[in-house]
Motif scaffolding. Structure first.
Motif, PDB file in Angstrom:
ATOM      1  N   ILE A   1     -19.859  12.278   8.155  1.00  0.00           N
ATOM      2  CA  ILE A   1     -20.723  11.645   7.154  1.00  0.00           C
ATOM      3  C   ILE A   1     -21.279  12.728   6.246  1.00  0.00           C
ATOM      4  N   ALA A   2     -20.903  12.656   4.974  1.00  0.00           N
ATOM      5  CA  ALA A   2     -21.399  13.603   3.968  1.00  0.00           C
ATOM      6  C   ALA A   2     -22.573  12.969   3.236  1.00  0.00           C
TER       7      ALA A   2
ATOM      8  N   ASP B   1     -15.220  11.233  -6.865  1.00  0.00           N
ATOM      9  CA  ASP B   1     -14.185  12.271  -6.943  1.00  0.00           C
ATOM     10  C   ASP B   1     -13.625  12.594  -5.556  1.00  0.00           C
ATOM     11  N   VAL B   2     -14.508  12.692  -4.562  1.00  0.00           N
ATOM     12  CA  VAL B   2     -14.060  12.992  -3.196  1.00  0.00           C
ATOM     13  C   VAL B   2     -13.189  11.856  -2.666  1.00  0.00           C
TER      14      VAL B   2
ATOM     15  N   LEU C   1     -27.537   9.009  -0.083  1.00  0.00           N
ATOM     16  CA  LEU C   1     -26.280   8.278  -0.160  1.00  0.00           C
ATOM     17  C   LEU C   1     -25.318   8.894   0.849  1.00  0.00           C
ATOM     18  N   GLY C   2     -24.485   8.072   1.457  1.00  0.00           N
ATOM     19  CA  GLY C   2     -23.585   8.588   2.478  1.00  0.00           C
ATOM     20  C   GLY C   2     -22.135   8.244   2.200  1.00  0.00           C
ATOM     21  N   LEU C   3     -21.250   9.150   2.574  1.00  0.00           N
ATOM     22  CA  LEU C   3     -19.813   8.897   2.546  1.00  0.00           C
ATOM     23  C   LEU C   3     -19.290   9.134   3.954  1.00  0.00           C
ATOM     24  N   LEU C   4     -18.762   8.074   4.564  1.00  0.00           N
ATOM     25  CA  LEU C   4     -18.260   8.157   5.935  1.00  0.00           C
ATOM     26  C   LEU C   4     -16.741   8.213   5.921  1.00  0.00           C
ATOM     27  N   ILE C   5     -16.192   9.194   6.634  1.00  0.00           N
ATOM     28  CA  ILE C   5     -14.741   9.307   6.812  1.00  0.00           C
ATOM     29  C   ILE C   5     -14.476   9.427   8.306  1.00  0.00           C
TER      30      ILE C   5
ATOM     31  N   GLU D   1     -10.012  16.731   9.703  1.00  0.00           N
ATOM     32  CA  GLU D   1     -11.437  17.063   9.586  1.00  0.00           C
ATOM     33  C   GLU D   1     -11.632  18.286   8.690  1.00  0.00           C
ATOM     34  N   GLN D   2     -10.842  19.326   8.927  1.00  0.00           N
ATOM     35  CA  GLN D   2     -10.968  20.544   8.129  1.00  0.00           C
ATOM     36  C   GLN D   2     -10.607  20.291   6.662  1.00  0.00           C
ATOM     37  N   TYR D   3      -9.624  19.440   6.444  1.00  0.00           N
ATOM     38  CA  TYR D   3      -9.248  19.113   5.061  1.00  0.00           C
ATOM     39  C   TYR D   3     -10.413  18.431   4.343  1.00  0.00           C
ATOM     40  N   VAL D   4     -11.036  17.455   5.005  1.00  0.00           N
ATOM     41  CA  VAL D   4     -12.160  16.741   4.384  1.00  0.00           C
ATOM     42  C   VAL D   4     -13.289  17.704   4.055  1.00  0.00           C
TER      43      VAL D   4
END
Length: 441
Positions: free
Chosen positions: A216-217, A229-230, A261-265, A278-281
């Motif tokens: 979560i970013a 963009d991400v 604000l959150g971005l979940l991957i 994970e490292q790519y993200v």
């Protein structure tokens, strides 16, 4: 008198313990009944529905009752047919990775049984502890992992269904590669129990993932374009997330404690693949972006908290305020506009808005909390905005008073006549779950 006569006839078919007269109560969600009928076999269920059809008794079908806030404008019907005795695994083919289960089986209980064999249903929809397989199939639920695993309908390969007139049919099969004839399963999945009562469901399984990661970013309110963009970069890459969700600050705070604000991957795979993705993200996030990472068991606990957050049980405990859950469907990147609309609704209508949306598939969830009248105004406003973007908005949990004021499904679709024709052919007396589906079907 009608109830008493019906009670006597039902007791002859069943027994006293299977026919319970309920006290009238002003339940806030409706979809209750005067007589609770508890069949224990498919044959008993068929006999009950035959009698209901012959005498035109309205019937509400109930598993654990966790979906009573989803659709319907009736406080009560004459009968409630409970599937509480239809539980357990009928057949589990470990090698073929399929399971046949009775419709009243709680999902949580089934998942525990399957985990012994390192298998699972990839269902991540929000649900209460008691939520049943039949209820999830009847509503075609899905959660954030729909991006990779699909909705409930994508895992069904066969059904046993009792028609309103008592006929018992089987659709599909018990093997994955079943391509003969029409796909009749789709007729019943998502039909809200208005066409028949499911007694058994055959489902495809998946192996439990070897590893899982939830990233979560966190972003400031003015960094929405950075999130876009991400997301665009991830969707254009070779990465295979099982979930890709944007969240407003209210939702992010509820599930992480961070006001942002959150971005979940999320990823599921073998450890080396999960680590690589994970490292790519992390390499694609803007410099200085804070992120929380949940691994394996922590990820499981995170998803449990996420599902609980939007379960009907949690929504019913909203500190004396009215809570309503909405599902929106738009083009995937239009969810960024929906997120901004939530902020406007909060200011304009004095309601709390909690939002998350899957930017890989375009489905989002909004929880509105506040005064009932303000919520109704906010829904009408948002529905107009969503329609302008060629999208749809559906109320998936709301008190009866709101469902009687605001149309749960919105404008009937262009193919409404076809839906009505199917209902007329299968249930001409309209006894099953009346008003629970589109257009009051």
């Amino acid at each position: 008198m009608i109830v008493s006569n019906a009670h006597a006839k039902l007791v002859k078919q069943l027994n006293n313990s299977q026919v319970v007269q309920r006290d009238r109560m002003n339940d806030p969600y409706g979809n209750t009944g005067l007589l609770e009928i508890i069949p224990t076999t498919e044959r008993e269920l068929a006999d009950v529905l035959t009698l209901a059809s012959e005498e035109e008794h309205l019937v509400t079908v109930e598993g654990a009752g966790t979906k009573r806030g989803f659709a319907g404008t009736l406080l009560e019907t004459e009968w409630v047919v409970s599937l509480q005795q239809f539980t357990g695994i009928v057949d589990h083919s470990i090698g073929d990775m399929t399971v046949t289960v009775k419709a009243g089986t709680p999902l949580r209980k089934l998942q525990k049984e399957l985990a012994i064999f390192k298998q699972a249903l990839p269902f991540d929809m929000p649900c209460d502890e008691a939520a049943t397989i039949g209820g999830m199939i009847a509503t075609n639920e899905s959660g954030p992992k729909r991006l990779r695993h699909g909705a409930a309908r994508d895992h069904v390969i066969g059904l046993r269904v009792v028609y309103p007139d008592g006929r018992i049919i089987r659709t599909g099969g018990k093997v994955v590669k079943n391509v003969a004839g029409y796909d009749m399963n789709k007729l019943f999945i998502g039909s809200m129990g208005t066409l028949g009562v499911m007694t058994e469901v055959t489902l495809k399984l998946r192996p439990l993932p070897k590893d899982e990661r939830v990233i979560i970013a966190f972003f400031n309110e003015n960094q929405l374009t950075l999130i876009e963009d991400v997301v665009a970069s991830l969707l254009d890459s070779y990465m295979e997330p099982v979930a890709l969700e944007i969240m407003n600050s209210t939702w992010t705070e509820a599930v992480t404690g961070e006001v942002a604000l959150g971005l979940l991957i999320s990823f599921e795979d073998i450890p080396s693949s999960v680590h690589y993705q994970e490292q790519y993200v992390l390499s694609q996030l803007p410099k200085g972006t804070n992120a929380a990472i949940f691994q394996r068991e922590d990820a499981n606990r995170f998803w449990d908290q996420w599902r609980k957050r939007e379960s009907s049980q949690t929504l019913d405990q909203s500190n004396q305020q009215t809570a309503v859950k909405l599902k929106v469907a738009v083009k995937n990147f239009d969810l960024f506009s929906v997120l901004q609309e939530c902020k406007r609704l909060t200011v304009q209508y004095h309601v709390s808005t909690s939002f998350h949306g899957g930017v890989g598939h375009g489905l989002g969830v909004i929880i509105l909390t506040g005064d009932e009248q303000d919520i109704c105004l906010a829904i009408a406003d948002l529905r107009q905005v969503i329609a302008g973007a060629s999208g749809h908005l559906v109320l998936t949990h709301a008190p009866l008073t709101i469902r009687q004021t605001v149309d749960v499904w919105g404008e009937p679709p262009a193919y409404m006549e076809l839906l009505q024709g199917i209902k007329q052919a299968i249930d001409p007396q309209r006894i099953l779950n009346r008003t629970r589906f589109v257009g009051g079907i």
